[in-house]
Motif scaffolding. Structure first.
Motif, PDB file in Angstrom:
ATOM      1  N   MET A   1      10.265   6.396 -10.269  1.00  0.00           N
ATOM      2  CA  MET A   1       9.128   5.515 -10.500  1.00  0.00           C
ATOM      3  C   MET A   1       8.203   6.141 -11.539  1.00  0.00           C
ATOM      4  SD  MET A   1       5.637   5.075  -9.987  1.00  0.00           S
ATOM      5  CE  MET A   1       5.194   6.227  -8.712  1.00  0.00           C
ATOM      6  N   VAL A   2       7.954   5.416 -12.610  1.00  0.00           N
ATOM      7  CA  VAL A   2       7.004   5.840 -13.632  1.00  0.00           C
ATOM      8  C   VAL A   2       6.125   4.643 -13.994  1.00  0.00           C
ATOM      9  CG1 VAL A   2       6.675   6.715 -15.958  1.00  0.00           C
ATOM     10  CG2 VAL A   2       8.548   7.603 -14.565  1.00  0.00           C
ATOM     11  N   LEU A   3       4.826   4.820 -13.914  1.00  0.00           N
ATOM     12  CA  LEU A   3       3.864   3.783 -14.283  1.00  0.00           C
ATOM     13  C   LEU A   3       3.132   4.242 -15.533  1.00  0.00           C
ATOM     14  CD1 LEU A   3       2.283   3.212 -10.738  1.00  0.00           C
ATOM     15  CD2 LEU A   3       4.265   2.034 -11.724  1.00  0.00           C
ATOM     16  N   ARG A   4       2.876   3.313 -16.429  1.00  0.00           N
ATOM     17  CA  ARG A   4       2.235   3.676 -17.691  1.00  0.00           C
ATOM     18  C   ARG A   4       1.024   2.783 -17.946  1.00  0.00           C
ATOM     19  NH1 ARG A   4       5.680   6.801 -20.922  1.00  0.00           N
ATOM     20  NH2 ARG A   4       7.819   6.911 -20.156  1.00  0.00           N
ATOM     21  N   SER A   5      -0.007   3.396 -18.508  1.00  0.00           N
ATOM     22  CA  SER A   5      -1.152   2.654 -19.033  1.00  0.00           C
ATOM     23  C   SER A   5      -1.330   3.096 -20.477  1.00  0.00           C
ATOM     24  CB  SER A   5      -2.414   2.942 -18.208  1.00  0.00           C
ATOM     25  OG  SER A   5      -2.844   4.276 -18.399  1.00  0.00           O
ATOM     26  N   ALA A   6      -2.397   2.695 -21.097  1.00  0.00           N
ATOM     27  CA  ALA A   6      -2.603   3.039 -22.509  1.00  0.00           C
ATOM     28  C   ALA A   6      -2.653   4.543 -22.737  1.00  0.00           C
ATOM     29  CB  ALA A   6      -3.890   2.384 -23.021  1.00  0.00           C
ATOM     30  N   ARG A   7      -3.232   5.293 -21.785  1.00  0.00           N
ATOM     31  CA  ARG A   7      -3.414   6.734 -21.996  1.00  0.00           C
ATOM     32  C   ARG A   7      -2.844   7.600 -20.889  1.00  0.00           C
ATOM     33  NH1 ARG A   7      -9.503   7.919 -22.466  1.00  0.00           N
ATOM     34  NH2 ARG A   7      -9.538   6.522 -20.654  1.00  0.00           N
ATOM     35  N   THR A   8      -2.272   6.999 -19.851  1.00  0.00           N
ATOM     36  CA  THR A   8      -1.803   7.791 -18.719  1.00  0.00           C
ATOM     37  C   THR A   8      -0.387   7.419 -18.312  1.00  0.00           C
ATOM     38  OG1 THR A   8      -2.564   6.300 -16.949  1.00  0.00           O
ATOM     39  CG2 THR A   8      -4.184   7.865 -17.855  1.00  0.00           C
ATOM     40  N   LEU A   9       0.231   8.333 -17.604  1.00  0.00           N
ATOM     41  CA  LEU A   9       1.547   8.137 -17.017  1.00  0.00           C
ATOM     42  C   LEU A   9       1.470   8.610 -15.575  1.00  0.00           C
ATOM     43  CD1 LEU A   9       4.967   9.019 -18.580  1.00  0.00           C
ATOM     44  CD2 LEU A   9       4.388   9.902 -16.312  1.00  0.00           C
ATOM     45  N   ASP A 108      -1.961  -2.050  -9.227  1.00  0.00           N
ATOM     46  CA  ASP A 108      -0.920  -3.068  -9.418  1.00  0.00           C
ATOM     47  C   ASP A 108       0.331  -2.701  -8.630  1.00  0.00           C
ATOM     48  OD1 ASP A 108      -2.361  -4.776 -11.073  1.00  0.00           O
ATOM     49  OD2 ASP A 108      -1.701  -3.796 -12.914  1.00  0.00           O
ATOM     50  N   TYR A 109       0.733  -1.450  -8.722  1.00  0.00           N
ATOM     51  CA  TYR A 109       1.918  -0.951  -8.013  1.00  0.00           C
ATOM     52  C   TYR A 109       1.702  -0.990  -6.502  1.00  0.00           C
ATOM     53  CZ  TYR A 109       5.337   2.610  -6.507  1.00  0.00           C
ATOM     54  OH  TYR A 109       6.337   3.305  -5.882  1.00  0.00           O
ATOM     55  N   TYR A 110       0.526  -0.586  -6.067  1.00  0.00           N
ATOM     56  CA  TYR A 110       0.189  -0.508  -4.643  1.00  0.00           C
ATOM     57  C   TYR A 110       0.269  -1.880  -3.973  1.00  0.00           C
ATOM     58  CZ  TYR A 110      -2.834   0.406  -0.550  1.00  0.00           C
ATOM     59  OH  TYR A 110      -3.366   0.512   0.723  1.00  0.00           O
ATOM     60  N   PHE A 111      -0.320  -2.875  -4.623  1.00  0.00           N
ATOM     61  CA  PHE A 111      -0.384  -4.193  -4.007  1.00  0.00           C
ATOM     62  C   PHE A 111       0.874  -5.030  -4.238  1.00  0.00           C
ATOM     63  CE2 PHE A 111      -5.116  -3.551  -4.350  1.00  0.00           C
ATOM     64  CZ  PHE A 111      -5.354  -3.563  -2.977  1.00  0.00           C
ATOM     65  N   SER A 112       1.615  -4.764  -5.300  1.00  0.00           N
ATOM     66  CA  SER A 112       2.812  -5.564  -5.570  1.00  0.00           C
ATOM     67  C   SER A 112       4.060  -4.872  -5.043  1.00  0.00           C
ATOM     68  CB  SER A 112       2.936  -5.851  -7.069  1.00  0.00           C
ATOM     69  OG  SER A 112       3.006  -4.643  -7.806  1.00  0.00           O
ATOM     70  N   GLN A 113       4.468  -3.783  -5.673  1.00  0.00           N
ATOM     71  CA  GLN A 113       5.735  -3.151  -5.309  1.00  0.00           C
ATOM     72  C   GLN A 113       5.697  -2.459  -3.948  1.00  0.00           C
ATOM     73  OE1 GLN A 113       6.061  -1.601  -9.661  1.00  0.00           O
ATOM     74  NE2 GLN A 113       8.101  -1.399  -8.764  1.00  0.00           N
ATOM     75  N   GLU A 183     -18.144   4.032   2.632  1.00  0.00           N
ATOM     76  CA  GLU A 183     -16.799   3.557   2.932  1.00  0.00           C
ATOM     77  C   GLU A 183     -16.606   2.299   2.103  1.00  0.00           C
ATOM     78  OE1 GLU A 183     -13.070   3.621   5.175  1.00  0.00           O
ATOM     79  OE2 GLU A 183     -14.636   5.099   4.808  1.00  0.00           O
ATOM     80  N   MET A 184     -15.510   2.245   1.332  1.00  0.00           N
ATOM     81  CA  MET A 184     -15.271   1.119   0.433  1.00  0.00           C
ATOM     82  C   MET A 184     -13.872   0.555   0.669  1.00  0.00           C
ATOM     83  SD  MET A 184     -17.063   2.640  -3.058  1.00  0.00           S
ATOM     84  CE  MET A 184     -17.345   1.014  -3.790  1.00  0.00           C
ATOM     85  N   GLU A 185     -13.710  -0.707   0.293  1.00  0.00           N
ATOM     86  CA  GLU A 185     -12.452  -1.412   0.566  1.00  0.00           C
ATOM     87  C   GLU A 185     -12.121  -2.357  -0.584  1.00  0.00           C
ATOM     88  OE1 GLU A 185     -11.340  -3.366   4.587  1.00  0.00           O
ATOM     89  OE2 GLU A 185     -12.153  -5.015   3.368  1.00  0.00           O
ATOM     90  N   LEU A 186     -10.825  -2.468  -0.867  1.00  0.00           N
ATOM     91  CA  LEU A 186     -10.331  -3.431  -1.856  1.00  0.00           C
ATOM     92  C   LEU A 186      -9.130  -4.142  -1.270  1.00  0.00           C
ATOM     93  CD1 LEU A 186     -10.476  -4.522  -4.801  1.00  0.00           C
ATOM     94  CD2 LEU A 186      -8.820  -2.740  -5.411  1.00  0.00           C
ATOM     95  N   THR A 187      -9.164  -5.463  -1.253  1.00  0.00           N
ATOM     96  CA  THR A 187      -8.036  -6.251  -0.770  1.00  0.00           C
ATOM     97  C   THR A 187      -7.167  -6.688  -1.947  1.00  0.00           C
ATOM     98  OG1 THR A 187      -9.204  -8.361  -0.933  1.00  0.00           O
ATOM     99  CG2 THR A 187      -9.435  -7.128   1.141  1.00  0.00           C
ATOM    100  N   ARG A 188      -5.965  -7.065  -1.643  1.00  0.00           N
ATOM    101  CA  ARG A 188      -5.054  -7.544  -2.693  1.00  0.00           C
ATOM    102  C   ARG A 188      -5.647  -8.745  -3.412  1.00  0.00           C
ATOM    103  NH1 ARG A 188       0.364  -9.585  -0.367  1.00  0.00           N
ATOM    104  NH2 ARG A 188       0.853  -7.359  -0.184  1.00  0.00           N
ATOM    105  N   GLN A 189      -6.205  -9.680  -2.647  1.00  0.00           N
ATOM    106  CA  GLN A 189      -6.784 -10.879  -3.247  1.00  0.00           C
ATOM    107  C   GLN A 189      -7.943 -10.529  -4.172  1.00  0.00           C
ATOM    108  OE1 GLN A 189      -8.186 -13.708  -0.367  1.00  0.00           O
ATOM    109  NE2 GLN A 189      -8.482 -15.330  -1.878  1.00  0.00           N
TER     110      GLN A 189
END
Length: 204
Positions: A1-9, A108-113, A183-189
């Motif tokens: 598994m390799v994820l890429r953004s403009a400046r990171t891998l 993106d990877y966390y919520f999708s794959q 304490e913070m939270e982010l949902t997929r939606q």
């Protein structure tokens, strides 16, 4: 598994990465001893977590292959689709947007794959740079708690006018200096909605 953004891998963590982390230069931020204070064993957000789950860890590199940071998940509960985020970057890479960029890619990877539905995290309120980054990505505040500082933190810095605005995040309790954590939270939606705004702001 390799994820890429403009400046990171982002890739799987390997054993030799532990040695590379040990070579990172130290932080000179006097607030840094506050960042990883342990949580108390109470709070509504604990219910449902599988504390026996193994930590999962990924390495964050720049495009030249230099290890910049680490992203981890702990308290993984696949049944309810939730895990707690941990993220650390070496001192030379802090404050340059690498963490926000890498985390956006990882979400993106966390919520999708990986198929999770919720991510939670805890962050020291005086770490305003990190708090802004999480808010920028759509994390919402859901609770707070106070934690005792340790002797490693020099409370005398709070007398410096430079840190005057941070004093509201501290209080005395039973002869101990306490610091506020969010304490913070982010949902997929919420991420799917925020992702579009993030992409527009960052040219993605």
């Amino acid at each position: 598994m390799v994820l890429r953004s403009a400046r990171t891998l982002i890739r799987a963590w390997q054993r030799h990465d532990d040695d590379l982390v040990a070579e990172w230069p130290p932080y000179f931020d006097p607030l840094e001893p506050l960042w990883n204070l342990p949580r108390q064993s109470s709070g509504d957000w604990y219910s449902g977590f599988d504390f026996g789950s193994m930590r999962r860890t990924w390495a964050v590199e720049d495009l030249s292959g230099h290890l910049m940071g680490r992203i981890s998940l702990r308290e993984v509960d696949e049944k309810v689709g939730r895990a707690r985020l941990g993220i650390t970057f070496g001192a030379p890479y802090v404050g340059k947007g690498f963490g926000t960029e890498a985390l956006a890619t990882f979400l993106d990877y966390y919520f999708s794959q990986l198929g999770f539905t919720t991510m939670v995290l805890d962050v020291a309120a005086p770490n305003e740079r990190a708090v802004r980054s999480y808010e920028h990505l759509g994390f919402e505040h859901i609770d707070t708690d106070w934690r005792a500082t340790t002797s490693i933190f020099d409370r005398r810095i709070l007398q410096n006018l430079r840190y005057a605005t941070l004093r509201r995040f501290f209080r005395e309790e039973n002869n101990r200096l306490m610091v506020l954590f969010y304490e913070m939270e982010l949902t997929r939606q919420a991420w799917q909605a925020q992702r579009r705004q993030y992409s527009r702001r960052n040219g993605g």
